[in-house]
Structures are given as C-alpha cells and as structure tokens.
Design a protein around this motif. Structure first.
Motif, PDB file in Angstrom:
ATOM      1  N   ARG A  73       0.841  -1.195   0.000  1.00  0.00           N
ATOM      2  CA  ARG A  73       0.000   0.000   0.000  1.00  0.00           C
ATOM      3  C   ARG A  73       0.875   1.244   0.000  1.00  0.00           C
ATOM      4  NH1 ARG A  73      -4.095   0.584   3.476  1.00  0.00           N
ATOM      5  NH2 ARG A  73      -4.496  -1.654   3.444  1.00  0.00           N
ATOM      6  N   ILE A  75       2.325   4.871  -2.163  1.00  0.00           N
ATOM      7  CA  ILE A  75       2.810   5.298  -3.474  1.00  0.00           C
ATOM      8  C   ILE A  75       4.258   4.836  -3.617  1.00  0.00           C
ATOM      9  CG2 ILE A  75       3.358   7.293  -4.937  1.00  0.00           C
ATOM     10  CD1 ILE A  75       1.107   8.807  -3.484  1.00  0.00           C
ATOM     11  N   LYS A  92      -4.420  -1.036  -2.964  1.00  0.00           N
ATOM     12  CA  LYS A  92      -4.072   0.177  -2.223  1.00  0.00           C
ATOM     13  C   LYS A  92      -2.671   0.681  -2.583  1.00  0.00           C
ATOM     14  CE  LYS A  92      -7.919   0.088   0.133  1.00  0.00           C
ATOM     15  NZ  LYS A  92      -8.978   1.122  -0.085  1.00  0.00           N
ATOM     16  N   LEU A  94      -0.178   2.565  -5.590  1.00  0.00           N
ATOM     17  CA  LEU A  94       0.010   3.300  -6.835  1.00  0.00           C
ATOM     18  C   LEU A  94       1.478   3.218  -7.218  1.00  0.00           C
ATOM     19  CD1 LEU A  94      -1.635   5.543  -8.728  1.00  0.00           C
ATOM     20  CD2 LEU A  94       0.092   7.037  -7.712  1.00  0.00           C
ATOM     21  N   TYR A 308      -3.518   8.394  -6.382  1.00  0.00           N
ATOM     22  CA  TYR A 308      -3.526   7.286  -5.415  1.00  0.00           C
ATOM     23  C   TYR A 308      -4.894   7.168  -4.750  1.00  0.00           C
ATOM     24  CZ  TYR A 308      -2.674   4.902  -0.963  1.00  0.00           C
ATOM     25  OH  TYR A 308      -2.750   4.069   0.113  1.00  0.00           O
ATOM     26  N   TRP A 311      -7.339   5.784  -7.164  1.00  0.00           N
ATOM     27  CA  TRP A 311      -7.140   4.347  -7.347  1.00  0.00           C
ATOM     28  C   TRP A 311      -7.728   3.559  -6.173  1.00  0.00           C
ATOM     29  CZ3 TRP A 311      -6.010   0.739 -10.757  1.00  0.00           C
ATOM     30  CH2 TRP A 311      -5.529  -0.506 -10.330  1.00  0.00           C
ATOM     31  N   CYS A 312      -7.451   4.028  -4.968  1.00  0.00           N
ATOM     32  CA  CYS A 312      -7.948   3.329  -3.775  1.00  0.00           C
ATOM     33  C   CYS A 312      -9.471   3.356  -3.688  1.00  0.00           C
ATOM     34  CB  CYS A 312      -7.355   3.947  -2.509  1.00  0.00           C
ATOM     35  SG  CYS A 312      -5.571   3.693  -2.337  1.00  0.00           S
TER      36      CYS A 312
END
Length: 356
Positions: A73, A75, A92, A94, A308, A311-312
């Motif tokens: 999880r 970045i 979770k 990126l 991010y 995405w999550c």
C-alpha cells in the motif's frame, strides 16, 4: 501541507544494489556511484533516478522512504529497470514508473519522463498519464576553472563512447581541429563526467541531421553545460530544443561542417563565448537542485496523491478493467512493441508541449 500524506516509497530491489552502505545524503551520491560503477554494473541509471531522487527529497525534509521490497500500500516510485513487467499494483498501491528512455511499464498507473515530448496529459489517458520533470544535473559537478579566463583550446565529449558519432573518430575531424588550434577530449570514464574544470566547449551530438528527435533523451548535457559555465554545441534533439529560448542557450549543429563552423565562431569571438556563459548561469537557476525538488514535491502532492486516492476508491471491478486494458497490449507480444511504438509515438507527438 505535508500532513496526512499516504506512505511514499522509493523502491530498489536488493538484487539491484551493490553490497555495502548507501549514501545518506545527495552530496555523497556521486562518490558512491563512481566507486560502485567500477565494481558493479547494477549501480547505473536506475540509481541515478531512484536513489538520487529519494536522497534529494529526504535532504529537503519531504517524508519518504527507501525500500528494497515492494510494499502492498502507498505510493511507490521506481525506475523502469527495477519494475518487472509482471508487477501489478495492489488495490491500495500506486506505482509511479520513472521511465527514462525505455518502454512504459504495462501496469504502472503513472509515469515520470525526462523529455517533455514523452508527456501524456491526464485528459487523454487516465491512470497512465506521463509527467515531465527535468532530470537532475550532474552530481558533484566541477565547473570550468575561472583561471582559464578567455582560453579556448579544449573541446570535450562527455559520455558513453557508443554515443560518439563516427565523424568524430575520423582523421578529417582531427585535422580540422589542428587547423583551428583545438584539442579534442573524450571523457568516457564515468568517474570523470563531473569534471568540467579544463573544458572550454562541450560537444554533444548523437547523430547528424534532423530526422531523429530523440524523444526519450533528456536535456542533461545542456543543463550541465549551463551549470559548468561552458558553451555547448549540441545536436538536433527535442529535449534541447524544448529548452531553447535564444541562440545564447547553445549552438546547434546538424553536420560536421556546422560543428567546425561553430567552433571557429567561438574561437574567434570571445564576446559570444562570454555571452553564452553569462546566459548559462542565468538559465542554470531553473535546474538547481532546490528547483527540481519543488517540481517533485508538486508532482507528488498535486498529481500522484490524488491519483492514489482515486485508485484506492475504485471498485475491484474498475481496477480489473484497468488491468485488462493494459494486459490487452501484452497479449499481442511480440506485436505489442510494434503497436506500442506506433500508438504511443503518435500520442506523444499529439500531446507534447512542442510538436516537431
């Protein structure tokens, strides 16, 4: 502004790092890299991007960590050489691929590129966009010795010998330099690339002509010349041209005849040389370490973190669509590379800040 940030990592797999301690600050990066390049090919371009960026951000107090295993999880930023094609982000996670001059990663949601012609804005490819950030200038750079004054004798090529065009290997080139009273230096060893102390003009031409725009290459040799206080004669490349604001930035040469003409001009006109050096000191302010750090911070805060969170927030189905889309490219191997080259080269041309 730096509160409540998601974890931000710079990833270098353990297998890609030479044994021993890592540098703790950016000031020691070049010494570390020069030493390990002599004993291990692993400490190369990937570390110049990944490790050096981490060190600079860490030096300036930006919260980030260097890791040797992929987290599940947060970045993660990593050079393309460190990201196997099979790596996929978790629900979770990126992944920001530092692309350099090679192919995009198929599953990284974002890319950072070193040439504005590689940039693809978000409005065209959501979660596969590319952001241009200028590459770091030469670490531990030693500028031209001011005691050289108006001396104009040494013409230097700095880099890998594979990038030295054949015209600079021939007898005619050396005969013309003799006529001009100049000497040609080839700084091919990595541990000499930072030393501009005895250089009077930098020569950087990968290829003569105007056909190859080298959209994957950075403007590093131009930045370094500015920071070193040295005029530059450069080839016809997109990164250089994107930076050019006046003919004082550098002299462009598309043939050996133009190189020789530019050298004669610089030899015979110290006012032009002085003007180019003074202009270079001004332009160099744009690529100081603190300015590049600001660009990285801006990218992370205003682009990577929102991406991010986006995405999550996606459902498993939406994330699967993302993977399926990327996988569709891979399924065409070996034609994948042909498709990639055709589609994305067109995209890069359409959405570059300056189009050839």
């Amino acid at each position: 502004m730096l509160k409540n940030l998601p974890p931000i990592y710079f990833y270098i797999p353990q297998s890609k790092l030479p044994a021993g301690d890592l540098p703790q600050t950016a000031n020691f990066f070049w010494q570390w890299l020069s030493f390990h390049r002599s004993i291990s090919p692993m400490a190369g371009g990937g570390c110049i991007w990944t490790l050096q960026t981490y060190l600079y951000l860490n030096d300036y107090g930006f919260p980030c960590q260097l890791v040797q295993t992929m987290p599940d999880r947060g970045i993660v930023l990593s050079h393309r050489d460190f990201l196997d094609d099979s790596i996929q982000p978790s629900p979770k996670l990126l992944i920001v691929c530092l692309r350099a001059d090679v192919d995009r990663h198929p599953y990284a949601q974002m890319h950072v590129v070193q040439n504005p012609y590689q940039a693809i804005p978000r409005r065209f490819l959501t979660l596969w966009e590319s952001y241009f950030i200028p590459h770091w200038t030469q670490s531990s750079l030693m500028p031209r010795d001011p005691q050289r004054g108006d001396t104009f004798e040494n013409v230097a090529f700095i880099g890998n010998e594979t990038n030295l065009v054949s015209e600079f290997r021939g007898q005619f080139w050396h005969e013309q330099l003799d006529v001009l009273g100049l000497r040609f230096q080839k700084k091919l060893a990595h541990d000499s690339w930072h030393d501009y102390s005895d250089i009077d003009v930098v020569l950087a031409v990968r290829e003569f002509g105007r056909k190859n725009y080298f959209r994957g290459k950075p403007a590093s040799k131009l930045y370094n010349a500015w920071h070193a206080g040295v005029p530059a004669i450069l080839g016809y490349e997109s990164a250089f041209r994107a930076e050019r604001k006046s003919d004082r930035d550098y002299l462009e040469a598309t043939s050996l005849t133009e190189v020789i003409s530019s050298l004669k001009c610089l030899r015979d006109n110290k006012e032009i040389r002085r003007a180019m050096v003074e202009n270079g000191w001004i332009r160099a302010k744009e690529t100081r370490a603190e300015q590049i750090v600001i660009k990285w911070q801006d990218f992370l805060i205003n682009s990577a973190i929102p991406a991010y969170r986006n995405w999550c927030s996606m459902s498993p189905w939406q994330q699967q669509v993302f993977f399926n889309t990327r996988r569709s490219f891979l399924s065409f191997r070996p034609s994948y590379y042909f498709l990639k080259s055709q589609v994305f080269n067109c995209v890069e041309k359409l959405f570059a800040g300056k189009v050839a």
